[in-house]
Write a protein that holds these residues in place. Structure first.
Motif, PDB file in Angstrom:
ATOM      1  N   ILE A  25      65.534 112.404  42.109  1.00 29.23           N
ATOM      2  CA  ILE A  25      65.176 111.095  41.562  1.00 29.23           C
ATOM      3  C   ILE A  25      63.705 110.875  41.891  1.00 29.23           C
ATOM      4  CG2 ILE A  25      65.579 108.613  41.703  1.00 29.23           C
ATOM      5  CD1 ILE A  25      68.501 109.272  42.399  1.00 29.23           C
ATOM      6  N   HIS A 131      69.202 113.911  44.572  1.00 23.74           N
ATOM      7  CA  HIS A 131      70.308 113.072  44.098  1.00 23.74           C
ATOM      8  C   HIS A 131      71.506 113.111  45.030  1.00 23.74           C
ATOM      9  CE1 HIS A 131      72.432 110.674  41.260  1.00 23.74           C
ATOM     10  NE2 HIS A 131      71.724 111.013  40.219  1.00 23.74           N
ATOM     11  N   ASP A 135      72.680 107.714  44.696  1.00 21.16           N
ATOM     12  CA  ASP A 135      72.378 107.493  43.282  1.00 21.16           C
ATOM     13  C   ASP A 135      71.197 106.534  43.136  1.00 21.16           C
ATOM     14  OD1 ASP A 135      73.390 104.789  43.522  1.00 21.16           O
ATOM     15  OD2 ASP A 135      75.400 105.634  43.398  1.00 21.16           O
ATOM     16  N   GLY A 136      70.774 106.327  41.898  1.00 22.30           N
ATOM     17  CA  GLY A 136      69.587 105.515  41.630  1.00 22.30           C
ATOM     18  C   GLY A 136      69.716 104.082  42.110  1.00 22.30           C
ATOM     19  N   THR A 383      68.381 105.396  32.053  1.00 25.56           N
ATOM     20  CA  THR A 383      68.755 104.413  33.060  1.00 25.56           C
ATOM     21  C   THR A 383      68.160 103.056  32.703  1.00 25.56           C
ATOM     22  OG1 THR A 383      66.837 104.994  34.414  1.00 25.56           O
ATOM     23  CG2 THR A 383      68.899 106.111  34.909  1.00 25.56           C
ATOM     24  N   VAL A 406      65.854 109.332  36.799  1.00 26.67           N
ATOM     25  CA  VAL A 406      66.919 110.168  37.354  1.00 26.67           C
ATOM     26  C   VAL A 406      66.829 111.540  36.690  1.00 26.67           C
ATOM     27  CG1 VAL A 406      68.412 108.211  37.818  1.00 26.67           C
ATOM     28  CG2 VAL A 406      68.618 109.394  35.626  1.00 26.67           C
TER      29      VAL A 406
END
Length: 486
Positions: A25, A131, A135-136, A383, A406
């Protein structure tokens, strides 16, 4: 040495690295003034390193993967000063692209921050985090915890919807997702639904209805057809390019949404489709009316009550087909809205999450085949993250801009990022140069497509689009009648 077993979903992301797409990311932060490395280092020592994952490396043996403290941890290895030869946006984009294709050192925690202390008279920072750490959504929350206003009240404000749609799956995620996540992390089996049914027998009817929809959605994922083949679909080679725009006004976007009876997401996704259409047409490609590009859209499955220190991956994927072939900006919004409503009525995010959890338990070859299947059915990863509504600061220095991308898996070569921050909507594109050597050409289409939408709306009667879907041909007829009367 104490070791903690890595969850199956996080394991899937760890093993997903390839020479075409690294599972990092990537973030870009632009400060309003200069920030010193010493001040930033103190901030990271104070705030970031309290998260154990940022002090841990990954151990592996025949039984699996584990988180273990890095005995030789040094912040200097992870906070790296960088100089740009000139300091403009293009140079920062090239730096980001170069870093995006450099693997992180597996002997140490899988993250690095690269600080440009002199960037156009200010400072900038490129962040890279694997990652498998989180997560984002979780990493955005981690980054927000580094801000000067970080605290329970500030975090609550940061987590609020900044004009973007809240998670449409929230009403049933609270009862279903927690059990599913716990079951995957503990055993990798799909027992959560059975456990919850035993605990709540009154929900049997609801589960029976949901089960039918889940079966249909599972088949929809397993039997997905390929989206339209365009120049943006092919085999990436691992070289990246980045581009971003000047933010759109969120208030202007909201005004359009109010006039159309659409969500902010519907409008922004329609602008993405329009920008992709504009890019293809600008290169002389034919774009048929039924042309569509599938984007894998991450959906947050993390309960709102989960503490910020709980990292890891808690998201599913929704395969959204963008109607790139529709020329009318208003008709495109209507079609995006219809498709999003259909997706919200189903359970595809949970199914995708379960597939990732299962993939993490399989031999590497089988996991790769599953993930390649999903990747080859899409042209992009997209995203859409709501950020803080007001300007925030790090170490006393305001942030003028922030962006996140991402990673793409399989043969996906395009990543689109939409992030709202301080009253603006920021678009960014990361592309593989083999498929799209100049992502700035896509970015440059967002604002014109939004302007086309505003102009088309101005030509329609007041309230024409509110609370209704136009009949086929009705929209075009209304526009022609307005032109004839003007």
């Amino acid at each position: 040495m104490v070791r903690e077993r890595m969850s199956s979903v996080d394991t899937a992301w760890l093993r997903m690295d390839s020479s075409r797409n690294l599972m990092m990311i990537v973030g870009v932060f632009v400060f309003a003034h200069r920030i010193s490395r010493d001040d930033l280092a103190r901030l990271l020592e104070e705030r970031l390193l309290k998260f154990a994952r940022f002090r841990q490396r990954i151990d592996s043996d025949p039984t699996g993967h584990y988180w273990a403290d890095d005995e030789g941890f040094s912040l200097e290895r992870h906070l790296v000063p960088v100089k740009l030869p000139r300091g403009g946006a293009r140079e920062l984009q090239r730096l980001t692209a170069r870093l995006a294709r450099q693997p992180l050192d597996p002997a140490h925690p899988l993250w690095q921050f690269h600080l440009v202390e002199d960037y156009n008279g200010t400072s900038a920072m490129v962040t890279r985090m694997h990652h498998c750490i989180a997560d984002g959504i979780a990493l955005v929350r981690v980054m927000l915890s580094l801000t000067d206003a970080a605290g329970p009240e500030a975090q609550a404000r940061a987590d609020e919807d900044a004009g973007l749609e809240s998670n449409p799956w929230d009403p049933w995620l609270e009862t279903f997702t927690r059990g599913t996540v716990a079951a995957i992390d503990a055993t990798g089996t799909l027992v959560a639904k059975s456990l919850d049914t035993v605990a709540h027998p009154d929900r049997l009817g609801d589960y029976a209805q949901a089960g039918g929809r889940m079966l249909r959605d599972t088949l929809a994922i397993l039997l997905m057809t390929d989206d339209t083949h365009t120049r943006l679909k092919g085999t990436p080679r691992g070289r990246k390019a980045f581009a971003w725009n000047e933010p759109l006004s969120l208030e202007e976007v909201k005004a359009v949404c109010k006039g159309m009876g659409a969500s902010v997401n519907d409008v922004l996704l329609s602008c993405v489709a329009g920008a992709l259409r504009r890019y293809l047409l600008g290169r002389g490609d034919e774009v048929a009316e039924d042309c569509e590009m599938r984007a894998m859209v991450p959906v947050n499955l993390r309960p709102a009550s989960e503490p910020i220190h709980e990292l890891g991956n808690r998201f599913g994927l929704v395969p959204l087909c963008l109607p790139v072939g529709i020329a009318s900006p208003i008709a495109r919004v209507s079609e995006v809205r219809r498709r999003m409503r259909e997706l919200k009525a189903g359970y595809q995010p949970i199914i995708a999450y379960l597939m990732l959890g299962a993939a993490g338990l399989l031999p590497h070859l089988l996991q790769t085949q599953i993930l390649e299947y999903l990747g080859n059915k899409a042209s992009a990863v997209m995203t859409n993250v709501p950020g803080p509504t007001e300007t925030i600061s790090m170490a006393g220095v305001p942030l003028a801009r922030m962006m996140f991308w991402v990673p793409q898996s399989g043969d996906i070569g395009i990543g689109v990022s939409i992030l709202s921050y301080a009253g603006g909507v920021q678009f960014g594109v990361m592309s593989d140069t083999a498929l799209c050597p100049d992502p700035q050409a896509i970015i440059d289409g967002f604002a014109p497509e939004f302007e086309r939408l505003v102009l088309a709306m101005a030509m329609l009667p007041n309230g024409f689009l509110l609370e209704r879907e136009p009949e086929p041909g009705e929209l075009e007829h209304a526009l022609l009648m307005d032109l004839a009367c003007s």
